[in-house]
Scaffold this motif. Structure first.
Motif, PDB file in Angstrom:
ATOM      1  N   UNK A 133      79.650 -99.149 -77.877  1.00 25.04           N
ATOM      2  CA  UNK A 133      80.929 -99.675 -78.321  1.00 25.04           C
ATOM      3  C   UNK A 133      80.753-100.201 -79.747  1.00 25.04           C
ATOM      4  N   UNK A 134      81.527 -99.647 -80.672  1.00 24.58           N
ATOM      5  CA  UNK A 134      81.416 -99.996 -82.080  1.00 24.58           C
ATOM      6  C   UNK A 134      82.576-100.881 -82.517  1.00 24.58           C
ATOM      7  N   UNK A 135      82.509-101.324 -83.782  1.00 22.24           N
ATOM      8  CA  UNK A 135      83.610-102.095 -84.352  1.00 22.24           C
ATOM      9  C   UNK A 135      84.866-101.243 -84.436  1.00 22.24           C
ATOM     10  N   UNK A 136      86.006-101.935 -84.538  1.00 18.29           N
ATOM     11  CA  UNK A 136      87.318-101.281 -84.702  1.00 18.29           C
ATOM     12  C   UNK A 136      87.651-100.345 -83.550  1.00 18.29           C
ATOM     13  N   UNK A 137      87.209-100.741 -82.341  1.00 22.59           N
ATOM     14  CA  UNK A 137      87.532 -99.978 -81.123  1.00 22.59           C
ATOM     15  C   UNK A 137      87.087 -98.523 -81.200  1.00 22.59           C
ATOM     16  N   UNK A 138      85.938 -98.287 -81.828  1.00 19.52           N
ATOM     17  CA  UNK A 138      85.365 -96.951 -81.872  1.00 19.52           C
ATOM     18  C   UNK A 138      84.189 -96.858 -80.907  1.00 19.52           C
ATOM     19  N   UNK A 139      83.811 -95.609 -80.576  1.00 15.32           N
ATOM     20  CA  UNK A 139      82.728 -95.381 -79.634  1.00 15.32           C
ATOM     21  C   UNK A 139      81.801 -94.296 -80.178  1.00 15.32           C
ATOM     22  N   UNK A 140      80.503 -94.482 -79.932  1.00 12.36           N
ATOM     23  CA  UNK A 140      79.502 -93.492 -80.314  1.00 12.36           C
ATOM     24  C   UNK A 140      78.802 -93.020 -79.053  1.00 12.36           C
ATOM     25  N   UNK A 141      78.826 -91.702 -78.838  1.00 13.73           N
ATOM     26  CA  UNK A 141      78.148 -91.104 -77.697  1.00 13.73           C
ATOM     27  C   UNK A 141      76.812 -90.527 -78.152  1.00 13.73           C
ATOM     28  N   UNK A 142      75.729 -91.200 -77.767  1.00 14.35           N
ATOM     29  CA  UNK A 142      74.388 -90.718 -78.057  1.00 14.35           C
ATOM     30  C   UNK A 142      73.960 -89.750 -76.962  1.00 14.35           C
ATOM     31  N   UNK A 143      73.403 -88.622 -77.369  1.00 14.79           N
ATOM     32  CA  UNK A 143      72.924 -87.625 -76.411  1.00 14.79           C
ATOM     33  C   UNK A 143      71.484 -87.304 -76.758  1.00 14.79           C
ATOM     34  N   UNK A 194      54.577 -83.729 -82.997  1.00 18.80           N
ATOM     35  CA  UNK A 194      55.909 -83.732 -83.605  1.00 18.80           C
ATOM     36  C   UNK A 194      56.054 -84.945 -84.520  1.00 18.80           C
ATOM     37  N   UNK A 195      56.804 -84.758 -85.587  1.00 14.09           N
ATOM     38  CA  UNK A 195      57.078 -85.853 -86.506  1.00 14.09           C
ATOM     39  C   UNK A 195      58.346 -86.597 -86.090  1.00 14.09           C
ATOM     40  N   UNK A 196      58.386 -87.859 -86.448  1.00 17.61           N
ATOM     41  CA  UNK A 196      59.546 -88.710 -86.166  1.00 17.61           C
ATOM     42  C   UNK A 196      60.681 -88.379 -87.131  1.00 17.61           C
ATOM     43  N   UNK A 197      61.859 -88.089 -86.597  1.00 20.16           N
ATOM     44  CA  UNK A 197      63.053 -87.832 -87.403  1.00 20.16           C
ATOM     45  C   UNK A 197      63.944 -89.069 -87.345  1.00 20.16           C
ATOM     46  N   UNK A 198      64.281 -89.609 -88.499  1.00 24.35           N
ATOM     47  CA  UNK A 198      65.118 -90.810 -88.577  1.00 24.35           C
ATOM     48  C   UNK A 198      66.423 -90.470 -89.283  1.00 24.35           C
ATOM     49  N   UNK A 199      67.527 -90.957 -88.736  1.00 23.49           N
ATOM     50  CA  UNK A 199      68.830 -90.790 -89.384  1.00 23.49           C
ATOM     51  C   UNK A 199      69.514 -92.143 -89.456  1.00 23.49           C
ATOM     52  N   UNK A 200      70.023 -92.460 -90.632  1.00 22.33           N
ATOM     53  CA  UNK A 200      70.715 -93.730 -90.850  1.00 22.33           C
ATOM     54  C   UNK A 200      72.209 -93.460 -90.979  1.00 22.33           C
ATOM     55  N   UNK A 201      72.997 -94.205 -90.207  1.00 24.23           N
ATOM     56  CA  UNK A 201      74.437 -93.965 -90.123  1.00 24.23           C
ATOM     57  C   UNK A 201      75.178 -95.273 -90.383  1.00 24.23           C
ATOM     58  N   UNK A 202      76.304 -95.170 -91.096  1.00 24.01           N
ATOM     59  CA  UNK A 202      77.130 -96.353 -91.402  1.00 24.01           C
ATOM     60  C   UNK A 202      77.948 -96.733 -90.183  1.00 24.01           C
ATOM     61  N   UNK A 203      77.319 -97.413 -89.249  1.00 24.50           N
ATOM     62  CA  UNK A 203      77.975 -97.858 -88.026  1.00 24.50           C
ATOM     63  C   UNK A 203      77.508 -99.270 -87.701  1.00 24.50           C
ATOM     64  N   UNK A 204      78.376-100.011 -86.997  1.00 25.48           N
ATOM     65  CA  UNK A 204      78.013-101.347 -86.536  1.00 25.48           C
ATOM     66  C   UNK A 204      78.507-101.527 -85.110  1.00 25.48           C
ATOM     67  N   UNK A 205      77.656-102.174 -84.297  1.00 27.36           N
ATOM     68  CA  UNK A 205      78.053-102.439 -82.927  1.00 27.36           C
ATOM     69  C   UNK A 205      79.178-103.469 -82.883  1.00 27.36           C
ATOM     70  N   UNK A 206      80.008-103.376 -81.855  1.00 22.65           N
ATOM     71  CA  UNK A 206      81.081-104.353 -81.673  1.00 22.65           C
ATOM     72  C   UNK A 206      80.465-105.702 -81.308  1.00 22.65           C
ATOM     73  N   UNK A 207      80.895-106.802 -81.949  1.00 21.09           N
ATOM     74  CA  UNK A 207      80.376-108.123 -81.587  1.00 21.09           C
ATOM     75  C   UNK A 207      80.697-108.437 -80.140  1.00 21.09           C
ATOM     76  N   UNK A 208      79.815-109.178 -79.459  1.00 17.15           N
ATOM     77  CA  UNK A 208      80.082-109.522 -78.057  1.00 17.15           C
ATOM     78  C   UNK A 208      81.328-110.378 -77.915  1.00 17.15           C
ATOM     79  N   UNK A 209      82.076-110.143 -76.849  1.00 11.92           N
ATOM     80  CA  UNK A 209      83.303-110.888 -76.579  1.00 11.92           C
ATOM     81  C   UNK A 209      82.980-112.066 -75.681  1.00 11.92           C
ATOM     82  N   UNK A 210      83.416-113.248 -76.067  1.00  7.49           N
ATOM     83  CA  UNK A 210      83.172-114.445 -75.253  1.00  7.49           C
ATOM     84  C   UNK A 210      84.049-114.420 -74.014  1.00  7.49           C
TER      85      UNK A 210
END
Length: 313
Positions: free
Chosen positions: A105-115, A250-266
């Protein structure tokens, strides 16, 4: 956020003379060194499905493999920062010994599906390859079009560099030649509007190739980070980290993406109504308010004789 794909060859601790540390401890230490938030790990060889916490390495491992009674030549999973695990709203979904998913669950009500995937090799039978791509296509079909996708893992495919034949699927910086497994991967990406981020960045060859063929000694790109074509601008870089070591070829593949997790809701948050002080301009409202306050506070008696009277006139 920083994601990664790594074929670790195995997470089973066999010969302690060759590798005295736990494989999960080694992998966690290397991921922490490169500040990876979530890593898709493949060829784990672990049986069934489960969860393991590396407290020293600060990562939590999830995996899915074949039953313990069967030969273990595959296995996939995730290695997630334990601090992020505490914020997860959904748990990983185990689809097969070659596919596992996680919805963030990301900021601004977005979602990222990791596969996280581990595709069959070139030597596997065609029916095994077809079953894998059918399962992967079904997984992708189940994701809403408005949600983001990040497909990570060892696809055992060479996609080549013919970006004109595969517009928006391939970038201008691919390497090598396509093989039959690469044809299947490219067709899947074209079907679902996906882009192979490894081919979008101009980097030295050594920061692209992920695996060396044991006989020919040629290096190839077979481990990938794949996103929706509409989200390619959010990917800052995808590259190989050659310094990462965990007893794998195998070598480690790293990808950096402009995403932020949604802050926890109290959960204990109290919603209080906003006061309309303009109503106090009315004498009738002020008298009613004072009467209510006097009634509410008249029962307070801390010293035995305390009485309070309110008057706003």
């Amino acid at each position: 956020m920083t994601f990664a794909a790594w074929n670790v060859r195995t997470l089973i601790d066999r010969d302690t003379n060759i590798c005295p540390e736990r494989k999960t401890a080694i992998v966690a230490r290397e991921l922490r060194r490169y500040n990876v938030d979530v890593a898709a790990i493949s060829e784990t060889h672990l049986a069934d499905e489960g969860e393991l916490v590396e407290h020293g390495g600060e990562y939590t491992f999830y995996w899915k493999g074949t039953p313990a009674s069967e030969p273990r030549r595959s296995g996939v999973g995730f290695a997630i920062k334990s601090a992020i695990v505490k914020k997860l709203v959904e748990c990983p979904v185990f689809i097969s010994d070659r596919i596992i998913t996680l919805r963030l669950h990301l900021e601004n009500n977005q979602y990222l599906n990791l596969i996280s995937v581990y595709a069959p090799t070139m030597t596997n039978d065609d029916d095994i390859k077809e079953r894998f791509y059918e399962e992967l296509a079904a997984t992708l079909s189940g994701i809403r079009p408005v949600e983001k996708i990040l497909l990570l893992g060892d696809l055992n495919a060479r996609v080549g560099r013919d970006y004109e034949a595969w517009p928006r699927v391939l970038g201008r910086h691919g390497i090598g030649n396509m093989n039959s497994n690469g044809q299947m991967l490219l067709s899947l990406c074209a079907q679902f509007g996906l882009a192979i981020t490894n081919t979008y960045f101009r980097l030295p060859i050594k920061h692209k190739v992920t695996w060396m063929h044991p006989r020919s000694k040629h290096w190839h790109l077979i481990d990938y980070a794949i996103v929706r074509q509409a989200d390619i601008s959010q990917v800052l870089v995808t590259r190989v980290m050659r310094g990462a070591e965990c007893w794998t070829d195998h070598k480690l593949v790293v990808t950096k993406v402009k995403l932020r997790l949604r802050p926890p809701v109290r959960s204990n948050r109290v919603n209080s109504a906003r006061l309309d002080v303009n109503k106090l301009a009315s004498m009738e409202t002020r008298n009613s308010y004072c009467h209510a306050l006097n009634n509410a506070t008249s029962t307070i008696d801390t010293d035995g004789d305390l009485q309070m009277t309110w008057d706003l006139q």
